[in-house]
Motif scaffolding. Structure first.
Motif, PDB file in Angstrom:
ATOM      1  N   LEU A 117       8.984  -9.090  50.983  1.00 56.64           N
ATOM      2  CA  LEU A 117       9.425  -9.195  49.539  1.00 56.64           C
ATOM      3  C   LEU A 117       9.588 -10.764  49.298  1.00 56.64           C
ATOM      4  O   LEU A 117      10.287 -11.609  49.909  1.00 56.64           O
ATOM      5  CB  LEU A 117      10.558  -8.387  49.338  1.00 56.64           C
ATOM      6  N   VAL A 118       8.911 -10.933  47.967  1.00 57.06           N
ATOM      7  CA  VAL A 118       8.861 -12.506  47.742  1.00 57.06           C
ATOM      8  C   VAL A 118       9.872 -12.671  46.486  1.00 57.06           C
ATOM      9  O   VAL A 118       9.554 -12.011  45.630  1.00 57.06           O
ATOM     10  CB  VAL A 118       7.612 -13.164  47.706  1.00 57.06           C
ATOM     11  N   ASN A 119      10.665 -13.632  46.565  1.00 62.46           N
ATOM     12  CA  ASN A 119      11.257 -14.066  45.206  1.00 62.46           C
ATOM     13  C   ASN A 119      10.485 -15.049  44.758  1.00 62.46           C
ATOM     14  O   ASN A 119      10.717 -16.370  45.344  1.00 62.46           O
ATOM     15  CB  ASN A 119      12.701 -14.496  45.382  1.00 62.46           C
ATOM     16  N   ARG A 120       9.661 -14.837  43.639  1.00 62.75           N
ATOM     17  CA  ARG A 120       8.757 -15.867  43.167  1.00 62.75           C
ATOM     18  C   ARG A 120       9.340 -16.891  42.321  1.00 62.75           C
ATOM     19  O   ARG A 120       8.560 -18.376  42.267  1.00 62.75           O
ATOM     20  CB  ARG A 120       7.489 -15.217  42.476  1.00 62.75           C
ATOM     21  N   GLY A 121      10.290 -16.787  41.642  1.00 55.55           N
ATOM     22  CA  GLY A 121      10.726 -17.609  40.739  1.00 55.55           C
ATOM     23  C   GLY A 121      11.436 -17.216  39.363  1.00 55.55           C
ATOM     24  O   GLY A 121      11.428 -15.754  39.562  1.00 55.55           O
ATOM     25  N   TRP A 122      11.584 -18.031  38.453  1.00 57.98           N
ATOM     26  CA  TRP A 122      12.347 -17.566  37.281  1.00 57.98           C
ATOM     27  C   TRP A 122      11.325 -17.390  36.075  1.00 57.98           C
ATOM     28  O   TRP A 122      10.426 -18.389  35.968  1.00 57.98           O
ATOM     29  CB  TRP A 122      13.369 -18.419  37.075  1.00 57.98           C
ATOM     30  N   ILE A 123      11.618 -16.512  35.012  1.00 57.03           N
ATOM     31  CA  ILE A 123      10.837 -16.231  34.000  1.00 57.03           C
ATOM     32  C   ILE A 123      11.828 -16.155  32.886  1.00 57.03           C
ATOM     33  O   ILE A 123      12.990 -15.247  33.156  1.00 57.03           O
ATOM     34  CB  ILE A 123       9.724 -15.134  34.106  1.00 57.03           C
ATOM     35  N   ALA A 124      11.514 -16.842  31.765  1.00 54.50           N
ATOM     36  CA  ALA A 124      12.545 -16.655  30.476  1.00 54.50           C
ATOM     37  C   ALA A 124      12.458 -15.330  29.784  1.00 54.50           C
ATOM     38  O   ALA A 124      11.359 -14.464  29.897  1.00 54.50           O
ATOM     39  CB  ALA A 124      12.060 -17.898  29.254  1.00 54.50           C
ATOM     40  N   LEU A 125      13.423 -14.944  29.107  1.00 50.73           N
ATOM     41  CA  LEU A 125      13.815 -13.700  28.490  1.00 50.73           C
ATOM     42  C   LEU A 125      12.684 -13.548  27.209  1.00 50.73           C
ATOM     43  O   LEU A 125      12.458 -14.557  26.826  1.00 50.73           O
ATOM     44  CB  LEU A 125      15.121 -13.525  27.936  1.00 50.73           C
ATOM     45  N   GLY A 126      12.273 -12.488  27.102  1.00 47.10           N
ATOM     46  CA  GLY A 126      11.238 -12.339  25.764  1.00 47.10           C
ATOM     47  C   GLY A 126      11.860 -12.664  24.652  1.00 47.10           C
ATOM     48  O   GLY A 126      13.177 -12.796  24.435  1.00 47.10           O
ATOM     49  N   ALA A 127      11.238 -12.250  23.595  1.00 40.01           N
ATOM     50  CA  ALA A 127      11.693 -12.348  22.267  1.00 40.01           C
ATOM     51  C   ALA A 127      13.029 -11.266  21.905  1.00 40.01           C
ATOM     52  O   ALA A 127      14.024 -11.539  21.132  1.00 40.01           O
ATOM     53  CB  ALA A 127      10.878 -11.728  21.119  1.00 40.01           C
ATOM     54  N   SER A 128      13.035 -10.193  22.596  1.00 39.51           N
ATOM     55  CA  SER A 128      14.079  -9.337  22.790  1.00 39.51           C
ATOM     56  C   SER A 128      14.168  -8.576  24.124  1.00 39.51           C
ATOM     57  O   SER A 128      13.136  -8.773  24.933  1.00 39.51           O
ATOM     58  CB  SER A 128      14.001  -8.269  21.733  1.00 39.51           C
ATOM     59  N   ARG A 129      15.179  -8.239  24.454  1.00 42.06           N
ATOM     60  CA  ARG A 129      15.476  -7.425  25.796  1.00 42.06           C
ATOM     61  C   ARG A 129      14.319  -6.091  25.988  1.00 42.06           C
ATOM     62  O   ARG A 129      14.030  -5.926  26.930  1.00 42.06           O
ATOM     63  CB  ARG A 129      16.604  -6.903  26.158  1.00 42.06           C
ATOM     64  N   ALA A 130      14.039  -5.740  24.845  1.00 40.40           N
ATOM     65  CA  ALA A 130      12.880  -4.440  24.756  1.00 40.40           C
ATOM     66  C   ALA A 130      11.458  -4.840  25.292  1.00 40.40           C
ATOM     67  O   ALA A 130      10.794  -4.261  25.719  1.00 40.40           O
ATOM     68  CB  ALA A 130      13.111  -3.777  23.432  1.00 40.40           C
ATOM     69  N   GLN A 131      11.521  -6.255  25.136  1.00 35.86           N
ATOM     70  CA  GLN A 131      10.240  -7.001  25.306  1.00 35.86           C
ATOM     71  C   GLN A 131      10.123  -7.325  26.891  1.00 35.86           C
ATOM     72  O   GLN A 131      10.585  -8.640  27.148  1.00 35.86           O
ATOM     73  CB  GLN A 131       9.662  -7.916  24.117  1.00 35.86           C
ATOM     74  N   ILE A 132       9.413  -6.922  27.663  1.00 38.22           N
ATOM     75  CA  ILE A 132       9.347  -7.439  29.352  1.00 38.22           C
ATOM     76  C   ILE A 132       8.300  -8.506  29.304  1.00 38.22           C
ATOM     77  O   ILE A 132       7.179  -8.398  28.882  1.00 38.22           O
ATOM     78  CB  ILE A 132       9.059  -6.349  30.243  1.00 38.22           C
ATOM     79  N   PRO A 133       8.816  -9.557  29.873  1.00 40.61           N
ATOM     80  CA  PRO A 133       7.835 -10.840  30.119  1.00 40.61           C
ATOM     81  C   PRO A 133       6.775 -10.191  30.795  1.00 40.61           C
ATOM     82  O   PRO A 133       6.892  -9.615  31.719  1.00 40.61           O
ATOM     83  CB  PRO A 133       9.003 -11.924  30.300  1.00 40.61           C
ATOM     84  N   GLU A 134       5.696 -10.899  30.642  1.00 40.25           N
ATOM     85  CA  GLU A 134       4.426 -10.864  31.558  1.00 40.25           C
ATOM     86  C   GLU A 134       4.295 -11.882  32.524  1.00 40.25           C
ATOM     87  O   GLU A 134       4.642 -12.924  32.039  1.00 40.25           O
ATOM     88  CB  GLU A 134       3.179 -10.719  30.559  1.00 40.25           C
ATOM     89  N   VAL A 135       4.140 -11.365  33.678  1.00 43.29           N
ATOM     90  CA  VAL A 135       4.216 -11.897  34.801  1.00 43.29           C
ATOM     91  C   VAL A 135       2.652 -12.265  35.271  1.00 43.29           C
ATOM     92  O   VAL A 135       2.021 -11.443  35.402  1.00 43.29           O
ATOM     93  CB  VAL A 135       5.068 -11.425  35.926  1.00 43.29           C
ATOM     94  N   ARG A 136       2.433 -13.702  35.302  1.00 44.33           N
ATOM     95  CA  ARG A 136       1.066 -14.087  35.696  1.00 44.33           C
ATOM     96  C   ARG A 136       0.964 -14.071  37.388  1.00 44.33           C
ATOM     97  O   ARG A 136       1.805 -14.793  38.063  1.00 44.33           O
ATOM     98  CB  ARG A 136       0.546 -15.318  35.356  1.00 44.33           C
ATOM     99  N   THR A 137       0.341 -13.111  37.939  1.00 39.71           N
ATOM    100  CA  THR A 137       0.023 -12.969  39.320  1.00 39.71           C
ATOM    101  C   THR A 137      -1.372 -13.335  39.757  1.00 39.71           C
ATOM    102  O   THR A 137      -2.266 -12.597  39.317  1.00 39.71           O
ATOM    103  CB  THR A 137       0.530 -11.282  39.708  1.00 39.71           C
TER     104      THR A 137
END
Length: 223
Positions: free
Chosen positions: A97-117
Motif C-alpha cells: 500500500l502506497v500513500n502517493r500524496g495529496w490532491i485538492a478537493l473538487g468543486a464540491s464534495r460530490a465531485q471526486i477528483p481524478e487521480v492520474r496514475t
C-alpha cells in the motif's frame, strides 16, 4: 541577655518558617513540573527513536488504480483535500500500500477528483512506515465508496481482496501525477517537546524558589 546571643542573632538575621500548606503547594507544584517535563522529554525521545527507525525503501511495480482510496480531511497549506492511497503490485506478485500524496478537493464534495496514475511500471522511493496518519473517526462510522477517514493495510486488503504487506510506503520520489508530497519530517515536533519540557522544569524550580522567597523573613529582635 545570655552571653553570645547577640552574636548568634547577627549571624542568623533571617528565619524560614513556611506554613504547612505552602510547603504542600510547593511540593505538588515541583512534582507536577518534573513529571510533565519528563513526559515531554519522553515524547521527544520517542520521536527521535521513530525517526531513527524509519527506512528509505525503493520499490518497482505497477499501481492498481482500481483500488484507489482517498483519505478525507487532509489539508495542504490550508487547502482541503485528500491523501491518495493505492496498492502497488511488485514483480514478485506482492502488493504494498502506497500513500502517493495529496490532491485538492473538487468543486464540491460530490465531485471526486481524478487521480492520474501511470499505466506502466514505475520505480518509486519513500519511507517505510507502520501505519497511515489517523484522523478522528466517530464510533460506528463506515467508509463510503472510495473516500475513507482512516485506512490500514488489513482494511484495504479486506475491501480489495489483495494480499497486502503489513506496512505502508510513503512516496517521496516525484512522478508526473500532479500530487503534492510535502510530507512532515519524521522528527517533526522534537524541538517543541524539548521547549515544553524546559518550561515545565522551570516551573518546578520556580515553585521551590517561591517557597523560600515568600517565607524567608528577617528575624525579630529577641526571637
Amino acid at each position: 541577655m545570655k552571653p553570645g546571643s547577640e552574636g548568634t542573632r547577627s549571624r542568623f538575621p533571617y528565619s524560614f518558617r513556611p506554613p504547612w500548606w505552602g510547603v504542600l503547594l510547593a511540593v505538588l507544584g515541583c512534582a507536577a513540573g518534573i513529571a510533565l517535563g519528563n513526559w515531554q522529554s519522553g515524547r521527544a525521545d520517542e520521536k527521535r527513536a521513530l525517526a531513527a527507525a524509519v527506512k528509505t525503501t525503493t520499490l518497482r511495480g505497477e499501481f492498481q488504480p482500481r483500488y484507489t482510496v482517498l483519505l478525507d480531511n487532509k489539508t495542504s497549506h490550508g487547502r482541503p483535500g485528500y491523501q491518495v492511497v493505492q496498492p502497488l503490485r511488485l514483480a514478485d506478485g506482492r502488493y504494498v500500500l502506497v500513500n502517493r500524496g495529496w490532491i485538492a478537493l473538487g468543486a464540491s464534495r460530490a465531485q471526486i477528483p481524478e487521480v492520474r496514475t501511470p499505466a506502466m511500471e514505475v520505480a518509486i522511493e519513500g519511507l517505510r512506515l507502520d501505519h497511515l496518519p489517523r484522523a478522528y473517526e466517530p464510533t460506528g462510522s463506515a467508509a463510503e465508496g472510495r473516500i475513507w477517514q482512516n485506512a490500514t493495510p488489513a482494511q484495504v486488503a479486506a475491501w480489495s481482496g489483495l494480499a497486502l504487506e503489513p506496512w505502508i510506503l510513503e512516496q517521496h520520489s516525484a512522478l508526473d501525477d500532479g500530487l503534492v508530497r510535502d510530507w512532515p519530517r519524521p522528527d517533526a515536533g522534537i524541538e517543541r517537546n524539548e521547549s515544553y519540557a524546559l518550561q515545565w522544569y522551570s516551573l518546578a524550580a520556580l515553585a521551590v524558589i517561591l517557597l523560600f522567597a515568600l517565607n524567608i523573613k528577617r528575624a525579630k529582635p529577641g526571637a
